[in-house]
Design a protein around this motif. Structure first.
Motif, PDB file in Angstrom:
ATOM      1  N   THR A   1      -1.437   4.592  -1.475  1.00 26.47           N
ATOM      2  CA  THR A   1      -0.233   4.611  -0.653  1.00 26.47           C
ATOM      3  C   THR A   1       0.965   4.951  -1.533  1.00 26.47           C
ATOM      4  N   TYR A   2       2.122   5.065  -0.907  1.00 23.61           N
ATOM      5  CA  TYR A   2       3.328   5.412  -1.657  1.00 23.61           C
ATOM      6  C   TYR A   2       3.597   4.392  -2.760  1.00 23.61           C
ATOM      7  N   ASP A   3       3.437   3.106  -2.443  1.00 22.60           N
ATOM      8  CA  ASP A   3       3.745   2.058  -3.421  1.00 22.60           C
ATOM      9  C   ASP A   3       2.726   1.997  -4.548  1.00 22.60           C
ATOM     10  N   SER A   4       1.480   2.378  -4.284  1.00 21.88           N
ATOM     11  CA  SER A   4       0.430   2.238  -5.300  1.00 21.88           C
ATOM     12  C   SER A   4       0.308   3.450  -6.207  1.00 21.88           C
ATOM     13  N   ARG A   5       1.068   4.510  -5.961  1.00 16.44           N
ATOM     14  CA  ARG A   5       0.898   5.720  -6.755  1.00 16.44           C
ATOM     15  C   ARG A   5       1.460   5.601  -8.161  1.00 16.44           C
ATOM     16  N   GLU A   6       2.188   4.525  -8.444  1.00 14.15           N
ATOM     17  CA  GLU A   6       2.634   4.284  -9.806  1.00 14.15           C
ATOM     18  C   GLU A   6       1.515   3.709 -10.658  1.00 14.15           C
ATOM     19  N   ASN A   7       0.436   3.277 -10.023  1.00 14.45           N
ATOM     20  CA  ASN A   7      -0.721   2.766 -10.756  1.00 14.45           C
ATOM     21  C   ASN A   7      -1.733   3.881 -10.934  1.00 14.45           C
ATOM     22  N   PHE A   8      -2.645   3.686 -11.878  1.00 16.34           N
ATOM     23  CA  PHE A   8      -3.600   4.745 -12.190  1.00 16.34           C
ATOM     24  C   PHE A   8      -5.006   4.183 -12.248  1.00 16.34           C
ATOM     25  N   GLY A   9      -5.962   4.986 -11.812  1.00 13.12           N
ATOM     26  CA  GLY A   9      -7.363   4.629 -11.941  1.00 13.12           C
ATOM     27  C   GLY A   9      -7.987   4.272 -10.616  1.00 13.12           C
ATOM     28  N   TRP A  10      -9.309   4.401 -10.540  1.00 12.86           N
ATOM     29  CA  TRP A  10     -10.018   4.071  -9.308  1.00 12.86           C
ATOM     30  C   TRP A  10      -9.837   2.601  -8.961  1.00 12.86           C
ATOM     31  N   GLY A  11      -9.760   1.749  -9.973  1.00 12.56           N
ATOM     32  CA  GLY A  11      -9.581   0.328  -9.714  1.00 12.56           C
ATOM     33  C   GLY A  11      -8.221  -0.019  -9.159  1.00 12.56           C
ATOM     34  N   ALA A  12      -7.245   0.883  -9.304  1.00  8.93           N
ATOM     35  CA  ALA A  12      -5.911   0.633  -8.780  1.00  8.93           C
ATOM     36  C   ALA A  12      -5.760   1.108  -7.341  1.00  8.93           C
ATOM     37  N   MET A  13      -6.754   1.842  -6.835  1.00 11.43           N
ATOM     38  CA  MET A  13      -6.687   2.305  -5.448  1.00 11.43           C
ATOM     39  C   MET A  13      -7.139   1.211  -4.495  1.00 11.43           C
ATOM     40  N   GLY A  14      -6.694   1.342  -3.246  1.00 11.85           N
ATOM     41  CA  GLY A  14      -7.220   0.469  -2.213  1.00 11.85           C
ATOM     42  C   GLY A  14      -8.638   0.861  -1.877  1.00 11.85           C
ATOM     43  N   THR A  15      -9.448  -0.126  -1.552  1.00 11.69           N
ATOM     44  CA  THR A  15     -10.825   0.146  -1.174  1.00 11.69           C
ATOM     45  C   THR A  15     -11.346  -0.985  -0.314  1.00 11.69           C
ATOM     46  N   ASN A  16     -12.268  -0.682   0.542  1.00 10.23           N
ATOM     47  CA  ASN A  16     -12.923  -1.701   1.349  1.00 10.23           C
ATOM     48  C   ASN A  16     -14.418  -1.523   1.171  1.00 10.23           C
ATOM     49  N   ARG A  17     -14.907  -1.965   0.009  1.00  6.11           N
ATOM     50  CA  ARG A  17     -16.301  -1.738  -0.330  1.00  6.11           C
ATOM     51  C   ARG A  17     -17.245  -2.633   0.467  1.00  6.11           C
TER      52      ARG A  17
ATOM     53  N   GLN B   1     -21.592   6.117   1.348  1.00  5.06           N
ATOM     54  CA  GLN B   1     -20.214   6.503   1.097  1.00  5.06           C
ATOM     55  C   GLN B   1     -19.390   5.304   0.631  1.00  5.06           C
ATOM     56  N   LEU B   2     -18.376   5.609  -0.171  1.00  7.99           N
ATOM     57  CA  LEU B   2     -17.364   4.641  -0.569  1.00  7.99           C
ATOM     58  C   LEU B   2     -16.019   5.155  -0.077  1.00  7.99           C
ATOM     59  N   TYR B   3     -15.083   4.236   0.187  1.00  7.60           N
ATOM     60  CA  TYR B   3     -13.811   4.598   0.812  1.00  7.60           C
ATOM     61  C   TYR B   3     -12.653   4.121  -0.073  1.00  7.60           C
ATOM     62  N   TYR B   4     -11.736   5.032  -0.376  1.00 10.67           N
ATOM     63  CA  TYR B   4     -10.585   4.727  -1.226  1.00 10.67           C
ATOM     64  C   TYR B   4      -9.319   5.284  -0.592  1.00 10.67           C
TER      65      TYR B   4
END
Length: 304
Positions: free
Chosen positions: A200-216, A194-197
Motif C-alpha cells: 500500500t502507499y504507507d508500506s512502500r517505504e519498507n522493503f522486502g517480501w516480509g514487509a509486504m502484506g500477505t494473507n498466507r 498460490q501466495l498473495y501479497y
C-alpha cells in the motif's frame, strides 16, 4: 528511512509455570543452524535476493538471527531435460553480493545478498523467466548448500476490485475501509498453489517480501477448485483512497508447503503445544529455509 523486511524471524517461546506444582525441565541448547531466505521472481529485480543468518541458541538473550557475511552466493538458470536431469547454463550464473542498495536507503546490510548489477546496470539485473529452473549455491563458513526452484507459468489476474465496506473503530480514529477481491481462473491442472501479497502507499517505504502484506492463511491450493474461476475476498481492510499493488504468486507445492509450515510454527503456542516441522527446501547440514520461485502477476488499484 526504508527498512528491509524479512520473513525468517526468531520468535520467543514462553515457559508456563503451574500455580500448584513446580516442574524441572532440562532444556538442551539447540545447535545453531544456517537460515536461508532466497527469492527469484519474474517482475521485480530488486526483490530477487538472499538473506543468510545463524539461528541463536535457546538460552541466548537475543532473538534475532546473526547475519552470515562474506559468503559465496550464486544463482544459475537452467532447464529440466527429458531424462529428469538439469542442464545448467553456466553463462547465466550470477554471483550475489552484499552491498549498498537504494531500497535499503544506501545502508550496508550484512547478510543480505543481491545482484550487483542493480547498482550499475539495473535493466540487466537478475530476473527470473517462467518455465526456467534456478539453482541456488551457497558457500559459507567452509560448508556448501544448494537448492532448486522453478518459475511456473504466471496465473493472470483478471481484476482486483474493492467493496464490502465497513467502519473500522478499532484504531485511534474511526475510518471507512473496504476489502479487496481478486478475480482469476485457476489453471486446469491439479496441484497449483498460490501466495498473495500486496503493498500500500504507507508500506512502500519498507522493503522486502516480509514487509509486504500477505494473507498466507488463505487456502492457496486448488485441490477442490481445480480449473474453476476464483473470486477470493481478503479479510484484511484497506483505507478508502489508498493505492494498492497486488501480487499473485504462482509457486511450486514445496514452496507453498514451506511457508505454510513456517506460519504454523510462528503461531505455535509454546514448547508444550503440538510441534511443527518446517518443510525445508535447502540441501546441506544444519540448514533450514526456502528458495522461493515466485511467478508473479500484478494489478494496481485505488481502493474505493
Amino acid at each position: 528511512m526504508k527498512k528491509a523486511g524479512t520473513y525468517l524471524l526468531m520468535t520467543a517461546m514462553a515457559l508456563f509455570a503451574s500455580c500448584e506444582r513446580d516442574f524441572d525441565i532440562a532444556l538442551k541448547n539447540n545447535q545453531s543452524q544456517l537460515i536461508v531466505e532466497a527469492y527469484i521472481n519474474n517482475e521485480l529485480p530488486y526483490y530477487n535476493y538472499v538473506v543468510l543468518g545463524h539461528s541463536q541458541g535457546y538460552f541466548e538473550p537475543g532473538f534475532e538471527n546473526i547475519p552470515v557475511t562474506g559468503a559465496m552466493v550464486t544463482i544459475t538458470e537452467g532447464m529440466l531435460q527429458a531424462n529428469n536431469m538439469y542442464n545448467w547454463d553456466q553463462t547465466s550464473k550470477r554471483q550475489l553480493k552484499e552491498g549498498r542498495l537504494a531500497p535499503f536507503n544506501d545502508q550496508f546490510l550484512p547478510g543480505v545478498y543481491f545482484d550487483p548489477l542493480l547498482i550499475t546496470d539495473p535493466a540487466n539485473a537478475l530476473k527470473g523467466i517462467p518455465g526456467k529452473h534456478y539453482l541456488l549455491e551457497i558457500e559459507a563458513e567452509g560448508k556448501k548448500y544448494s537448492a532448486i526452484t522453478t518459475l511456473l507459468p504466471p496465473v493472470p489476474i483478471d481484476s482486483v476490485t474493492s467493496g464490502f465496506h465497513y467502519l473500522d473503530e478499532d484504531e485511534d480514529t474511526t475510518q471507512m475501509k473496504a476489502r479487496l477481491t481478486v478475480h482469476y481462473k485457476d489453471p486446469d491442472t491439479i496441484g497449483n498453489t498460490q501466495l498473495y501479497y500486496w503493498s500500500t502507499y504507507d508500506s512502500r517505504e519498507n522493503f522486502g517480501w516480509g514487509a509486504m502484506g500477505t494473507n498466507r492463511f488463505t487456502p492457496g491450493v486448488d485441490d477442490l477448485v481445480n480449473g474453476e474461476y476464483i473470486h477470493l475476498t481478503l479479510s484484511n481492510g484497506f483505507a478508502l483512497g489508498d493505492s494498492v499493488d497486488y501480487y499473485l504468486a504462482n509457486v511450486e507445492r514445496k514452496v507453498y508447503n514451506f511457508w505454510d509450515s513456517f506460519n504454523k510454527a510462528r503461531s505455535n503456542a509454546g514448547p508444550f503445544s503440538t510441534p511443527v516441522r518446517l518443510l525445508n527446501t535447502i540441501n546441506g547440514d544444519n540448514v533450514i529455509g526456502c528458495f522461493s520461485g515466485f511467478s508473479l502477476s500484478t494489478k494496481s488499484l485505488i481502493v474505493q
